[in-house]
Design a protein around this motif. Structure first.
Motif, PDB file in Angstrom:
ATOM      1  N   PRO A 235       1.956  -1.283 -10.368  1.00 11.74           N
ATOM      2  CA  PRO A 235       3.321  -1.176 -10.892  1.00 11.74           C
ATOM      3  C   PRO A 235       3.838   0.257 -10.839  1.00 11.74           C
ATOM      4  CG  PRO A 235       1.925  -2.450 -12.377  1.00 11.74           C
ATOM      5  CD  PRO A 235       1.021  -1.806 -11.363  1.00 11.74           C
ATOM      6  N   PRO A 236       5.127   0.434 -10.530  1.00  8.25           N
ATOM      7  CA  PRO A 236       5.708   1.777 -10.568  1.00  8.25           C
ATOM      8  C   PRO A 236       5.887   2.234 -12.007  1.00  8.25           C
ATOM      9  CG  PRO A 236       7.417   0.161 -10.154  1.00  8.25           C
ATOM     10  CD  PRO A 236       6.115  -0.589 -10.159  1.00  8.25           C
ATOM     11  N   GLY A 237       6.162   3.496 -12.174  1.00  6.82           N
ATOM     12  CA  GLY A 237       6.387   4.046 -13.502  1.00  6.82           C
ATOM     13  C   GLY A 237       6.636   5.533 -13.397  1.00  6.82           C
ATOM     14  N   PRO A 238       6.981   6.159 -14.501  1.00  8.81           N
ATOM     15  CA  PRO A 238       7.231   7.612 -14.484  1.00  8.81           C
ATOM     16  C   PRO A 238       6.005   8.375 -14.003  1.00  8.81           C
ATOM     17  CG  PRO A 238       7.962   6.623 -16.560  1.00  8.81           C
ATOM     18  CD  PRO A 238       7.195   5.569 -15.827  1.00  8.81           C
ATOM     19  N   ASP A 239       6.231   9.312 -13.092  1.00  6.90           N
ATOM     20  CA  ASP A 239       5.183  10.205 -12.612  1.00  6.90           C
ATOM     21  C   ASP A 239       4.088   9.476 -11.825  1.00  6.90           C
ATOM     22  OD1 ASP A 239       4.168  12.830 -12.395  1.00  6.90           O
ATOM     23  OD2 ASP A 239       2.722  12.454 -13.992  1.00  6.90           O
ATOM     24  N   ARG A 240       4.418   8.317 -11.231  1.00  3.17           N
ATOM     25  CA  ARG A 240       3.381   7.575 -10.506  1.00  3.17           C
ATOM     26  C   ARG A 240       3.537   7.650  -8.986  1.00  3.17           C
ATOM     27  NH1 ARG A 240       2.229   1.984 -13.923  1.00  3.17           N
ATOM     28  NH2 ARG A 240       1.837   3.002 -15.927  1.00  3.17           N
TER      29      ARG A 240
ATOM     30  N   CYS B 126      -2.415   4.835 -10.328  1.00  2.00           N
ATOM     31  CA  CYS B 126      -2.671   3.634 -11.125  1.00  2.00           C
ATOM     32  C   CYS B 126      -2.491   3.979 -12.599  1.00  2.00           C
ATOM     33  CB  CYS B 126      -4.075   3.109 -10.862  1.00  2.00           C
ATOM     34  SG  CYS B 126      -4.517   1.667 -11.853  1.00  2.00           S
ATOM     35  N   GLY B 127      -1.681   3.186 -13.300  1.00  2.00           N
ATOM     36  CA  GLY B 127      -1.409   3.471 -14.703  1.00  2.00           C
ATOM     37  C   GLY B 127      -2.612   3.301 -15.604  1.00  2.00           C
ATOM     38  N   SER B 128      -3.585   2.469 -15.210  1.00  2.00           N
ATOM     39  CA  SER B 128      -4.739   2.224 -16.071  1.00  2.00           C
ATOM     40  C   SER B 128      -5.902   3.172 -15.785  1.00  2.00           C
ATOM     41  CB  SER B 128      -5.211   0.772 -15.922  1.00  2.00           C
ATOM     42  OG  SER B 128      -5.511   0.475 -14.569  1.00  2.00           O
ATOM     43  N   THR B 129      -6.130   3.500 -14.517  1.00  2.00           N
ATOM     44  CA  THR B 129      -7.271   4.359 -14.169  1.00  2.00           C
ATOM     45  C   THR B 129      -6.876   5.815 -13.925  1.00  2.00           C
ATOM     46  OG1 THR B 129      -7.094   3.976 -11.776  1.00  2.00           O
ATOM     47  CG2 THR B 129      -8.362   2.370 -13.068  1.00  2.00           C
ATOM     48  N   GLY B 130      -5.608   6.059 -13.613  1.00  4.10           N
ATOM     49  CA  GLY B 130      -5.164   7.415 -13.300  1.00  4.10           C
ATOM     50  C   GLY B 130      -5.486   7.860 -11.889  1.00  4.10           C
ATOM     51  N   ARG B 131      -6.112   6.993 -11.079  1.00  4.16           N
ATOM     52  CA  ARG B 131      -6.472   7.360  -9.708  1.00  4.16           C
ATOM     53  C   ARG B 131      -5.258   7.248  -8.797  1.00  4.16           C
ATOM     54  NH1 ARG B 131     -11.251   3.913  -7.653  1.00  4.16           N
ATOM     55  NH2 ARG B 131     -11.797   5.735  -6.401  1.00  4.16           N
ATOM     56  N   TYR B 132      -5.205   8.123  -7.805  1.00  3.39           N
ATOM     57  CA  TYR B 132      -4.131   8.102  -6.817  1.00  3.39           C
ATOM     58  C   TYR B 132      -4.575   7.261  -5.627  1.00  3.39           C
ATOM     59  CZ  TYR B 132      -1.908  11.845  -9.452  1.00  3.39           C
ATOM     60  OH  TYR B 132      -1.312  12.578 -10.450  1.00  3.39           O
ATOM     61  N   HIS B 133      -3.839   6.190  -5.358  1.00  4.50           N
ATOM     62  CA  HIS B 133      -4.159   5.291  -4.250  1.00  4.50           C
ATOM     63  C   HIS B 133      -3.243   5.592  -3.069  1.00  4.50           C
ATOM     64  CE1 HIS B 133      -6.667   2.227  -6.476  1.00  4.50           C
ATOM     65  NE2 HIS B 133      -6.198   2.987  -7.463  1.00  4.50           N
ATOM     66  N   LEU B 134      -3.821   5.718  -1.895  1.00  6.26           N
ATOM     67  CA  LEU B 134      -3.021   5.929  -0.689  1.00  6.26           C
ATOM     68  C   LEU B 134      -2.368   4.612  -0.283  1.00  6.26           C
ATOM     69  CD1 LEU B 134      -2.209   7.928   1.590  1.00  6.26           C
ATOM     70  CD2 LEU B 134      -4.103   6.990   2.906  1.00  6.26           C
ATOM     71  N   LEU B 135      -1.051   4.640  -0.104  1.00  9.76           N
ATOM     72  CA  LEU B 135      -0.313   3.446   0.304  1.00  9.76           C
ATOM     73  C   LEU B 135       0.039   3.468   1.783  1.00  9.76           C
ATOM     74  CD1 LEU B 135       2.178   3.059  -2.695  1.00  9.76           C
ATOM     75  CD2 LEU B 135      -0.099   2.056  -2.431  1.00  9.76           C
TER      76      LEU B 135
ATOM     77  N   PRO C 216      -9.132   6.337  -2.528  1.00 10.30           N
ATOM     78  CA  PRO C 216      -8.696   5.090  -3.175  1.00 10.30           C
ATOM     79  C   PRO C 216      -7.550   4.425  -2.423  1.00 10.30           C
ATOM     80  CG  PRO C 216      -8.999   6.813  -4.808  1.00 10.30           C
ATOM     81  CD  PRO C 216      -9.108   7.481  -3.471  1.00 10.30           C
ATOM     82  N   HIS C 217      -7.619   3.089  -2.358  1.00  6.60           N
ATOM     83  CA  HIS C 217      -6.610   2.299  -1.666  1.00  6.60           C
ATOM     84  C   HIS C 217      -6.529   0.952  -2.384  1.00  6.60           C
ATOM     85  CE1 HIS C 217      -4.992  -0.349   1.557  1.00  6.60           C
ATOM     86  NE2 HIS C 217      -4.381   0.746   1.956  1.00  6.60           N
ATOM     87  N   PRO C 218      -5.333   0.389  -2.549  1.00  9.15           N
ATOM     88  CA  PRO C 218      -5.244  -0.902  -3.250  1.00  9.15           C
ATOM     89  C   PRO C 218      -6.068  -1.973  -2.549  1.00  9.15           C
ATOM     90  CG  PRO C 218      -3.060   0.070  -2.963  1.00  9.15           C
ATOM     91  CD  PRO C 218      -4.007   0.896  -2.149  1.00  9.15           C
ATOM     92  N   VAL C 219      -6.640  -2.884  -3.341  1.00 11.48           N
ATOM     93  CA  VAL C 219      -7.398  -3.996  -2.781  1.00 11.48           C
ATOM     94  C   VAL C 219      -6.501  -4.772  -1.823  1.00 11.48           C
ATOM     95  CG1 VAL C 219      -8.640  -6.128  -3.290  1.00 11.48           C
ATOM     96  CG2 VAL C 219      -8.839  -4.155  -4.829  1.00 11.48           C
ATOM     97  N   THR C 220      -6.981  -4.987  -0.602  1.00  9.11           N
ATOM     98  CA  THR C 220      -6.170  -5.601   0.452  1.00  9.11           C
ATOM     99  C   THR C 220      -6.931  -6.761   1.084  1.00  9.11           C
ATOM    100  OG1 THR C 220      -5.089  -3.484   0.926  1.00  9.11           O
ATOM    101  CG2 THR C 220      -4.954  -5.180   2.627  1.00  9.11           C
ATOM    102  N   LEU C 221      -6.249  -7.894   1.238  1.00  8.05           N
ATOM    103  CA  LEU C 221      -6.828  -9.069   1.882  1.00  8.05           C
ATOM    104  C   LEU C 221      -5.997  -9.438   3.103  1.00  8.05           C
ATOM    105  CD1 LEU C 221      -7.560 -11.293  -1.261  1.00  8.05           C
ATOM    106  CD2 LEU C 221      -9.146  -9.784  -0.050  1.00  8.05           C
TER     107      LEU C 221
END
Length: 481
Positions: free
Chosen positions: A212-217, A285-294, A139-144
């Motif tokens: 968005p950042p958040g606890p344990d993210r 991701c706070g909504s899906t729980g998936r870990y995205h590589l940044l 997983p990776h954030p959508v990038t344009l």
């Protein structure tokens, strides 16, 4: 007896001019404590690293933006002085990319992991990384990647605001340009203006969906892929505190088991055939729980010493052992161990750490760098306070001058409107004249505002801002280190 072959020295290479990079000090101490001669090729001017008793010799680095030929020449000069084949350890992206390109040329003098020459550059390039993740199923954030200023503005609306803007090759961003490797964009106009600076940045602009950042993210994984491709040493860690908060380097990190993060790291490095030290940054991701590589950093992360295990093994020692054909011991994980950058988290550094802790600068067996850092930090803080007080004083004086000038011109206008003074009745208050500016008026300058509790005067030249240190420009970036 040392596990490492102490007959083989180590050369630490850092091209980026950041004398306050605590990862460099961590590598110096890791190898020096094991008895290895450590040579540092980095900017040592005013650096606490130069005060470490584990530094065998300091060497001048290639200049930022140096060509591969210039970097090779600098390393050959160091090799002549070292006079033995050494393990070369790049400590920033520019160094790792150069070492990958020059591996065959440097091979007679240096030991380096054997992998495709272009691979470090491929994973460090943010645009390439998006494609790498897609191919590997990570997983990776959508990038344009916009191709015009108007396209950048349209992409901002398409991705949603706020969004993350990154330069594809952050190691090319010139110092002093005011550009950040990563920035949070809050309007289509900002995205458009950033695109117009692409030539100055030296690489393409990427616009990325904001998680968005958040606890344990916020998580990271440091590891070493050995000659067989197996990931040895290192582990997953949780970023407990960042500086700046939510978008900066790791001020406090904890070794925390995370099978999902570990599996993603092993999957990606295995798909790529990667060899050597690496540092990965993830955000959940706070909504899906998936870990995205940044980010994929093809070198040690600044906090790699967090993952020093019960046998004393870390990723830098693992590299030295593997390249000198020494056996790597089985890892003895120390879950719960902490790493603290004490100048950014002093209270955390003072609290008990029942599962162990390592500080970035202070060490009982190597006190010089810690003392030097605090001396520089106090000087830096004093300069910042002085600049802030000077700004307040200038603001106060400017406000007084503005008030006096305003009163003076109000008085002149009253005299023009009423040539013969008419005394006001004793019981009535003198009315306040609201002056409407006209073309005949002298400019008084823009209004005074307040920003972060400091008086702000747009029409006065800004006081020179003192750089924060450690300089977090590349290790630091909006999600890493």
């Amino acid at each position: 007896m040392s596990l490492l072959d102490i007959r083989v020295p180590a050369v630490l290479l850092r091209i980026d001019r950041n004398p306050f990079h605590h990862g460099t000090l961590g590598a110096v101490r890791s190898l020096g404590r094991a008895g290895v001669d450590v040579h540092v090729v980095a900017d040592s001017t005013g650096s606490p690293v130069r005060n470490s008793r584990f530094v065998r010799q300091l060497h001048p680095p290639p200049s930022p933006g140096a060509s591969p030929g210039d970097i090779a020449a600098a390393l050959h000069r160091v090799a002549v002085r070292v006079a033995r084949r050494a393990v070369l350890i790049p400590l920033d992206d520019a160094s790792a990319i150069a070492a990958g390109r020059l591996r065959e040329e440097l091979a007679p003098a240096y030991l380096l992991p054997q992998q495709p020459a272009a691979l470090p550059e491929r994973v460090a390039d943010k645009a390439e990384l998006a494609g790498v993740c897609a191919a590997a199923g990570v997983p990776h954030p959508v990038t344009l990647i916009p191709d015009s200023a108007e396209d950048a503005a349209a992409a901002a609306w398409r991705l949603g605001l706020p969004l993350v803007a990154k330069w594809s090759r952050p190691w090319l961003v010139p110092a002093g340009s005011g550009l950040r490797s990563t920035a949070l964009v809050r309007s289509a106009r900002e995205a458009r203006e950033l695109f117009l600076r692409s030539a100055e940045a030296g690489s393409a602009l990427l616009l990325q969906a904001y998680l968005p950042p958040g606890p344990d993210r916020d998580w990271f994984f440091h590891g070493y892929a050995d000659r067989t491709g197996a990931v040895r040493a290192g582990g997953p860690g949780r970023k407990q505190l960042a500086w700046p908060r939510g978008a900066g380097l790791t001020a406090v990190g904890r070794w925390t088991p995370n099978p999902q993060v570990q599996a993603l790291a092993e999957q990606l490095t295995g798909e790529l055939g990667y060899r050597g030290i690496f540092d990965l940054d993830f955000r959940r991701c706070g909504s899906t729980g998936r870990y995205h590589l940044l980010d994929f950093n093809p070198r040690p992360g600044a906090q790699f010493r967090l993952f020093t295990d019960g046998a004393g093994l870390d990723v830098v020692r693992a590299l030295h052992l593997d390249l000198t054909h020494r056996p790597l011991p089985e890892q003895v994980p120390l879950a719960g161990r902490e790493f603290v950058v004490e100048n950014y988290a002093p209270l955390t550094a003072l609290r008990p750490a029942p599962r162990g802790r390592e500080l970035a600068w202070y060490a009982p067996d190597d006190r010089g760098p810690g003392r030097a850092m605090w001396a520089l930090w106090c000087r830096h803080a004093a300069a910042r306070v002085t600049a802030r007080l000077a700004s307040r004083l200038v603001g106060l004086l400017h406000g007084l001058v503005r008030d006096r000038l305003a009163d003076h011109f109000d008085d002149l206008l009253r005299r023009r409107a009423s040539p013969v003074p008419v005394p006001a009745p004793a019981a009535a208050a003198t009315p306040h004249l609201v002056h409407q500016a006209g073309p005949q008026d002298l400019p008084l300058g823009p209004a005074v505002g307040v920003r972060d509790g400091v008086t702000d005067f747009p029409d006065l030249p800004d006081l020179p801002d003192l750089p924060d240190f450690p300089d977090s420009r590349d290790d630091e970036k909006a999600s890493s280190c």
